[in-house]
Design an enzyme around this catalytic site. Structure first.
Site, PDB file in Angstrom:
ATOM      1  N   GLY A   1      -3.302  -0.345  13.762  1.00 44.85           N
ATOM      2  CA  GLY A   1      -2.948  -1.486  12.935  1.00 44.85           C
ATOM      3  C   GLY A   1      -1.937  -1.123  11.861  1.00 44.85           C
TER       4      GLY A   1
ATOM      5  NE  ARG B   1       0.244  -0.141   3.092  1.00 42.65           N
ATOM      6  CZ  ARG B   1      -1.080  -0.263   2.972  1.00 42.65           C
ATOM      7  NH1 ARG B   1      -1.632  -1.461   2.958  1.00 42.65           N
ATOM      8  NH2 ARG B   1      -1.849   0.789   2.858  1.00 42.65           N
TER       9      ARG B   1
ATOM     10  CG  PHE C   1      -8.749  -4.907   4.335  1.00 39.69           C
ATOM     11  CD1 PHE C   1      -8.543  -3.652   3.794  1.00 39.69           C
ATOM     12  CD2 PHE C   1      -7.642  -5.702   4.596  1.00 39.69           C
ATOM     13  CE1 PHE C   1      -7.262  -3.182   3.538  1.00 39.69           C
ATOM     14  CE2 PHE C   1      -6.354  -5.241   4.331  1.00 39.69           C
ATOM     15  CZ  PHE C   1      -6.172  -3.976   3.799  1.00 39.69           C
ATOM     16  N   GLY C   2     -11.828  -4.248   2.387  1.00 41.39           N
ATOM     17  CA  GLY C   2     -12.049  -3.310   1.300  1.00 41.39           C
ATOM     18  C   GLY C   2     -12.566  -4.018   0.059  1.00 41.39           C
TER      19      GLY C   2
ATOM     20  CE  LYS D   1      -4.227  -7.689   0.531  1.00 39.39           C
ATOM     21  NZ  LYS D   1      -5.216  -7.112   1.456  1.00 39.39           N
TER      22      LYS D   1
ATOM     23  CG  ASP E   1      -8.270  -7.110  -0.284  1.00 40.68           C
ATOM     24  OD1 ASP E   1      -7.922  -6.213  -1.074  1.00 40.68           O
ATOM     25  OD2 ASP E   1      -7.661  -7.374   0.765  1.00 40.68           O
TER      26      ASP E   1
ATOM     27  CB  THR F   1      -1.484   6.230  10.343  1.00 40.04           C
ATOM     28  OG1 THR F   1      -2.747   5.559  10.380  1.00 40.04           O
ATOM     29  CG2 THR F   1      -0.523   5.506  11.285  1.00 40.04           C
TER      30      THR F   1
ATOM     31  CG  ASP G   1      -3.766   8.495  -0.433  1.00 38.73           C
ATOM     32  OD1 ASP G   1      -4.419   8.548   0.625  1.00 38.73           O
ATOM     33  OD2 ASP G   1      -4.268   8.705  -1.544  1.00 38.73           O
ATOM     34  CB  SER G   2      -3.243   2.574  -0.872  1.00 37.92           C
ATOM     35  OG  SER G   2      -3.985   2.401   0.318  1.00 37.92           O
TER      36      SER G   2
END
Length: 209
Positions: free
Chosen positions: A18, A195, A166-167, A189, A169, A14, A75-76
């Site tokens: 973060g 994850r 985020f995203g 969460k 969510d 990555t 990857d998610s």
């Protein structure tokens, strides 16, 4: 028996500081020093896979081959049952603004609205079940690899609710809960996320007795 990680260095594929911090904290207790592909100056490979597994492997293998060090990639994304699994591997792409939609970057409200709009076109009684997926891929420089898949099932709601996520969510309600991921405290969460599920499987196989 799956090959195991030893102590030492591990490249996290990555360029996101973060993500490096988050993954590094999870693996530090197991004697691994995590380095990012970005800090090593490694290029980001094109994610040309059609599945989460393929894209995670592309990233992990590229980092392992370029660095000569064992690498871990993830990857998610979100899959929606009524949309035949979309957005899937294109989860982030759906948030990218086109040239006519303003400044370059990601607009997650736009992405959530795109999903909701497609569902409403299918009717009021459409199946709103969805799931977040996470695939972790470990690649060794000699080509061997291991895969761990995590899942957080749930359903989609509208309008978006919550400020902590985020995203996607704010529109995702995990199974067994009434709040969205963006309304749930981060520590809760993280305990039930896709994850977390994938990492639990990795830790059990790689570092379990």
């Amino acid at each position: 028996m799956t090959r195991r990680l030893g102590s030492g260095s591990l490249v996290i594929a990555t360029h996101n500081a973060g993500k490096l911090k988050e993954i590094g904290a999870l693996l530090e207790p197991h004697g691994l020093k995590c380095l990012s592909a970005g800090s090593l100056g490694l290029p980001e490979p094109a994610e040309t896979g059609k599945t989460f597994v393929e894209n995670a492997l592309i990233k992990a293998r590229a980092a392992a081959e370029a660095s000569g060090i064992v690498a871990l990639a993830d990857d998610s994304g979100l899959s929606v049952a009524a949309l035949d699994g979309r957005p899937g591997v294109y989860t982030a792409d759906w948030a990218e603004r086109q040239w006519f939609e303003g400044e370059p970057g990601r607009d997650w409200y736009m992405a959530m609205g795109k999903v909701e709009g497609m569902l409403r076109q299918l009717g009021d009684d459409i199946d709103r079940s969805a799931a977040f997926h996470c695939v972790l891929a470990i690649a060794w420089p000699d080509g061997e690899h291991a895969i761990y898949e995590g899942l957080a099932p749930g359903s989609l709601t509208w309008p978006p609710r919550g400020e902590m996520g985020f995203g996607y969510d704010p529109v995702f309600v995990p199974a067994g809960h009434e709040q969205t991921f963006a309304e749930i405290a981060p520590e809760e969460k993280h305990a039930i996320s896709h994850r977390a599920d994938a990492f639990a499987k990795l830790v059990a196989e790689q570092f379990g007795s």
